[in-house]
Design a protein around this motif. Structure first.
Motif, PDB file in Angstrom:
ATOM      1  N   GLU A  19       8.398   6.308 -21.292  1.00  0.00           N
ATOM      2  CA  GLU A  19       8.546   5.197 -20.309  1.00  0.00           C
ATOM      3  C   GLU A  19       7.447   4.964 -19.202  1.00  0.00           C
ATOM      4  OE1 GLU A  19      10.600   7.650 -21.272  1.00  0.00           O
ATOM      5  OE2 GLU A  19      11.231   9.015 -19.901  1.00  0.00           O
ATOM      6  N   ASP A  20       6.180   5.970 -19.474  1.00  0.00           N
ATOM      7  CA  ASP A  20       5.747   5.613 -18.433  1.00  0.00           C
ATOM      8  C   ASP A  20       4.647   4.253 -18.639  1.00  0.00           C
ATOM      9  OD1 ASP A  20       4.923   9.395 -18.549  1.00  0.00           O
ATOM     10  OD2 ASP A  20       5.618   7.881 -16.649  1.00  0.00           O
ATOM     11  N   THR A  21       5.195   4.141 -20.218  1.00  0.00           N
ATOM     12  CA  THR A  21       4.081   2.573 -20.033  1.00  0.00           C
ATOM     13  C   THR A  21       4.117   1.813 -19.633  1.00  0.00           C
ATOM     14  OG1 THR A  21       4.849   2.872 -22.985  1.00  0.00           O
ATOM     15  CG2 THR A  21       3.950   1.262 -22.525  1.00  0.00           C
ATOM     16  N   ALA A  22       2.622   0.727 -18.913  1.00  0.00           N
ATOM     17  CA  ALA A  22       2.967  -0.562 -18.158  1.00  0.00           C
ATOM     18  C   ALA A  22       1.923  -0.429 -17.820  1.00  0.00           C
ATOM     19  CB  ALA A  22       4.032   0.371 -16.366  1.00  0.00           C
ATOM     20  N   VAL A  23       1.383  -1.873 -17.555  1.00  0.00           N
ATOM     21  CA  VAL A  23      -0.284  -1.893 -16.992  1.00  0.00           C
ATOM     22  C   VAL A  23       0.065  -1.266 -15.452  1.00  0.00           C
ATOM     23  CG1 VAL A  23      -1.492  -4.027 -16.311  1.00  0.00           C
ATOM     24  CG2 VAL A  23      -0.538  -4.588 -17.680  1.00  0.00           C
ATOM     25  N   TYR A  24      -1.074  -0.279 -15.590  1.00  0.00           N
ATOM     26  CA  TYR A  24      -1.214   0.017 -13.886  1.00  0.00           C
ATOM     27  C   TYR A  24      -2.343  -0.494 -12.658  1.00  0.00           C
ATOM     28  CZ  TYR A  24       1.708   4.596 -15.733  1.00  0.00           C
ATOM     29  OH  TYR A  24       2.279   5.276 -16.168  1.00  0.00           O
ATOM     30  N   TYR A  25      -2.010  -0.984 -11.663  1.00  0.00           N
ATOM     31  CA  TYR A  25      -2.723  -1.484 -11.250  1.00  0.00           C
ATOM     32  C   TYR A  25      -2.801  -0.398  -9.942  1.00  0.00           C
ATOM     33  CZ  TYR A  25      -0.882  -5.737 -13.431  1.00  0.00           C
ATOM     34  OH  TYR A  25       0.014  -6.321 -13.545  1.00  0.00           O
ATOM     35  N   CYS A  26      -4.782  -0.360  -9.396  1.00  0.00           N
ATOM     36  CA  CYS A  26      -4.739  -0.099  -8.643  1.00  0.00           C
ATOM     37  C   CYS A  26      -4.946  -0.583  -6.873  1.00  0.00           C
ATOM     38  CB  CYS A  26      -7.092   0.114  -8.588  1.00  0.00           C
ATOM     39  SG  CYS A  26      -7.459   1.136  -7.410  1.00  0.00           S
ATOM     40  N   ASN A  27      -4.947   0.250  -5.928  1.00  0.00           N
ATOM     41  CA  ASN A  27      -4.628  -0.894  -4.909  1.00  0.00           C
ATOM     42  C   ASN A  27      -5.584   0.198  -3.207  1.00  0.00           C
ATOM     43  OD1 ASN A  27      -2.832  -0.865  -1.819  1.00  0.00           O
ATOM     44  ND2 ASN A  27      -2.494  -3.145  -2.858  1.00  0.00           N
ATOM     45  N   LEU A  28      -6.238  -1.116  -3.121  1.00  0.00           N
ATOM     46  CA  LEU A  28      -6.976  -0.087  -2.359  1.00  0.00           C
ATOM     47  C   LEU A  28      -6.962  -0.714  -0.284  1.00  0.00           C
ATOM     48  CD1 LEU A  28     -10.062   1.066  -3.722  1.00  0.00           C
ATOM     49  CD2 LEU A  28      -7.714   2.894  -3.863  1.00  0.00           C
ATOM     50  N   LEU A  29      -6.022   0.222   0.444  1.00  0.00           N
ATOM     51  CA  LEU A  29      -6.824  -0.287   1.718  1.00  0.00           C
ATOM     52  C   LEU A  29      -8.324  -0.075   2.307  1.00  0.00           C
ATOM     53  CD1 LEU A  29      -4.738  -2.065   3.961  1.00  0.00           C
ATOM     54  CD2 LEU A  29      -4.063   0.004   4.444  1.00  0.00           C
ATOM     55  N   LEU A  30      -9.113  -0.817   2.739  1.00  0.00           N
ATOM     56  CA  LEU A  30      -9.931  -0.305   2.828  1.00  0.00           C
ATOM     57  C   LEU A  30     -10.754  -1.318   3.655  1.00  0.00           C
ATOM     58  CD1 LEU A  30     -12.309  -2.592   1.291  1.00  0.00           C
ATOM     59  CD2 LEU A  30     -11.516  -1.156  -0.586  1.00  0.00           C
ATOM     60  N   ARG A  31     -11.977  -0.425   4.809  1.00  0.00           N
ATOM     61  CA  ARG A  31     -12.685  -1.328   5.668  1.00  0.00           C
ATOM     62  C   ARG A  31     -14.195  -1.517   4.557  1.00  0.00           C
ATOM     63  NH1 ARG A  31     -10.433  -0.977  11.026  1.00  0.00           N
ATOM     64  NH2 ARG A  31      -8.891   1.073  11.306  1.00  0.00           N
ATOM     65  N   LYS A  32     -14.351  -3.277   5.017  1.00  0.00           N
ATOM     66  CA  LYS A  32     -15.767  -2.878   4.393  1.00  0.00           C
ATOM     67  C   LYS A  32     -16.886  -2.436   4.846  1.00  0.00           C
ATOM     68  CE  LYS A  32     -17.910  -6.807   1.824  1.00  0.00           C
ATOM     69  NZ  LYS A  32     -17.809  -8.211   1.649  1.00  0.00           N
ATOM     70  N   ASN A  33     -16.818  -3.117   6.075  1.00  0.00           N
ATOM     71  CA  ASN A  33     -18.113  -3.193   7.184  1.00  0.00           C
ATOM     72  C   ASN A  33     -17.148  -2.236   7.762  1.00  0.00           C
ATOM     73  OD1 ASN A  33     -20.180  -4.139   5.314  1.00  0.00           O
ATOM     74  ND2 ASN A  33     -18.402  -6.120   5.820  1.00  0.00           N
ATOM     75  N   VAL A  34     -18.497  -1.362   9.289  1.00  0.00           N
ATOM     76  CA  VAL A  34     -18.082  -0.724  10.181  1.00  0.00           C
ATOM     77  C   VAL A  34     -17.646  -2.230  10.908  1.00  0.00           C
ATOM     78  CG1 VAL A  34     -18.620   0.819  12.099  1.00  0.00           C
ATOM     79  CG2 VAL A  34     -20.036   1.303   9.848  1.00  0.00           C
ATOM     80  N   GLY A  35     -16.653  -1.629  11.532  1.00  0.00           N
ATOM     81  CA  GLY A  35     -16.171  -2.779  12.515  1.00  0.00           C
ATOM     82  C   GLY A  35     -15.102  -3.657  12.035  1.00  0.00           C
ATOM     83  N   SER A  36     -15.110  -3.909  10.975  1.00  0.00           N
ATOM     84  CA  SER A  36     -14.293  -4.713  10.094  1.00  0.00           C
ATOM     85  C   SER A  36     -13.123  -4.220  10.285  1.00  0.00           C
ATOM     86  CB  SER A  36     -15.070  -4.938   8.924  1.00  0.00           C
ATOM     87  OG  SER A  36     -14.757  -3.923   6.892  1.00  0.00           O
ATOM     88  N   ARG A  37     -12.322  -5.303  10.099  1.00  0.00           N
ATOM     89  CA  ARG A  37     -10.284  -3.889   9.512  1.00  0.00           C
ATOM     90  C   ARG A  37     -10.145  -4.392   8.458  1.00  0.00           C
ATOM     91  NH1 ARG A  37      -6.370 -10.498  10.749  1.00  0.00           N
ATOM     92  NH2 ARG A  37      -7.447 -10.055  13.783  1.00  0.00           N
ATOM     93  N   ARG A  38      -9.152  -3.466   7.976  1.00  0.00           N
ATOM     94  CA  ARG A  38      -8.571  -3.075   7.276  1.00  0.00           C
ATOM     95  C   ARG A  38      -8.222  -4.399   6.421  1.00  0.00           C
ATOM     96  NH1 ARG A  38      -4.716   2.092   7.357  1.00  0.00           N
ATOM     97  NH2 ARG A  38      -3.849   0.519   8.734  1.00  0.00           N
ATOM     98  N   ARG A  39      -8.619  -4.670   4.622  1.00  0.00           N
ATOM     99  CA  ARG A  39      -8.325  -5.497   4.241  1.00  0.00           C
ATOM    100  C   ARG A  39      -7.528  -4.387   3.062  1.00  0.00           C
ATOM    101  NH1 ARG A  39     -10.995 -10.661   2.823  1.00  0.00           N
ATOM    102  NH2 ARG A  39      -9.365 -10.834   1.861  1.00  0.00           N
TER     103      ARG A  39
END
Length: 121
Positions: A88-108
């Motif tokens: 039942e663990d069979t699936a497509v697994y997706y990574c999801n990251l909330l990150l800041r690309k640069n100093v002062g940039s918004r989290r995306r």
């Protein structure tokens, strides 16, 4: 545009283990929330596990005690260690990251392309 590179999916027998990895395609300032989701055929995408930058982790009940999410800070790589895998663990697994690309940039929020995990004898 930051892309997430996933790897590690495979065919494994029940009871086996796999380790998925996910990393941004370029250097980023910070990883704030790291998550894994999965989607089985005919089902909606479901949340599996998350880790925040402070280190706290959380897991879906279905994987608690079997899966571990971790971060290699030096490599900026997020892992999902999956043990005692079940069909039942069979699936497509997706990574999801909330990150800041640069100093002062918004989290995306960014999504990986998905990696197939198949648990079957």
């Amino acid at each position: 545009q930051v892309q997430l590179v996933e790897s590690g999916g495979d065919l494994v027998q029940p009871g086996g283990s796999l380790r998925l990895s996910c990393a941004p395609s370029e250097s980023v300032f910070s990883l704030n929330v790291m998550s894994w989701y999965r989607q089985a055929p005919g089902h909606q995408r479901e949340w599996v596990a998350s880790r925040v930058s402070g280190g706290a982790t959380n897991y879906a009940d279905s994987v608690k005690g079997r899966f571990t999410i971790s971060l290699d800070n030096a490599a900026n790589t997020v892992y999902l260690q999956m043990n005692n895998l079940r069909p039942e663990d069979t699936a497509v697994y997706y990574c999801n990251l909330l990150l800041r690309k640069n100093v002062g940039s918004r989290r995306r929020e960014y999504w990986g392309q998905g990696t197939q995990v198949t648990v079957s004898s």
